[in-house]
Write a protein that holds these residues in place. Structure first.
Motif, PDB file in Angstrom:
ATOM      1  N   LYS A   1      -1.956   0.587   3.311  1.00 24.39           N
ATOM      2  CA  LYS A   1      -1.727  -0.827   2.222  1.00 24.39           C
ATOM      3  C   LYS A   1      -2.488  -0.161   0.980  1.00 24.39           C
ATOM      4  CE  LYS A   1      -0.685  -3.371   6.044  1.00 24.39           C
ATOM      5  NZ  LYS A   1       1.087  -4.411   5.933  1.00 24.39           N
ATOM      6  N   TYR A   2      -2.778   0.395   0.666  1.00 25.77           N
ATOM      7  CA  TYR A   2      -3.858   0.256  -0.155  1.00 25.77           C
ATOM      8  C   TYR A   2      -2.709   0.824  -2.064  1.00 25.77           C
ATOM      9  CZ  TYR A   2      -7.181   2.406   2.814  1.00 25.77           C
ATOM     10  OH  TYR A   2      -8.707   2.332   4.374  1.00 25.77           O
ATOM     11  N   GLN A   3      -2.959  -0.824  -2.041  1.00 22.90           N
ATOM     12  CA  GLN A   3      -2.426  -0.676  -3.175  1.00 22.90           C
ATOM     13  C   GLN A   3      -2.241  -0.218  -4.850  1.00 22.90           C
ATOM     14  OE1 GLN A   3      -1.534  -4.915  -3.998  1.00 22.90           O
ATOM     15  NE2 GLN A   3      -1.811  -5.012  -6.029  1.00 22.90           N
TER      16      GLN A   3
END
Length: 134
Positions: free
Chosen positions: A28-30
């Motif tokens: 989820k670390y864009q």
């Protein structure tokens, strides 16, 4: 280690595959996901640029990947038209990625992490099977 045309041909296969594997690991670390996409695109464009210079100098890089079914060689051989296509495709990867990332952020799309892993794999080169030259 110095970059040879054979190594560069291998890298144009490896870079998109490694990027496609790393993007889902970023979770989820864009910003990390998008950074992987852009760095891989830049590395691929630089590698293709090196190969285009080699082809323009008259070199025809070739990489033998193996033999299939005893009589078909799996080879990558870069010709001038293929180098042109590779240059267009690798530069479009960066343009496509920038557009896609901006579009997804601009629309505040909730599910962005499922889309990006398919992007690098669509630009990896096509493999051509041909009988061995005797």
């Amino acid at each position: 280690m110095t970059l040879t045309p054979q190594l560069a041909l291998a890298l144009i296969l490896i870079i998109p595959l490694v990027a496609a594997a790393l993007i889902p690991l970023a979770g989820k670390y864009q910003n990390i996901r998008e950074g992987i996409t852009l760095v891989a695109g830049a590395l691929l464009l630089a590698t293709v640029g090196y190969l285009c210079v080699q082809v323009a100098d008259g070199v025809r890089p070739e990489l033998h990947l193996g033999t299939f079914a005893g009589s078909f060689d799996v080879r990558l051989k870069l010709e001038p038209l293929g180098a042109t296509f590779a240059a267009i495709a690798s530069s479009l990867w960066i343009v496509n990625s920038l557009f896609t990332l901006g579009y997804m952020r601009g629309n505040k799309e909730k599910i962005r992490h499922d889309f990006l892993p398919s992007s690098p794999s669509q630009f990896s080169p096509l493999w051509v099977l041909r009988p061995p030259q005797t």
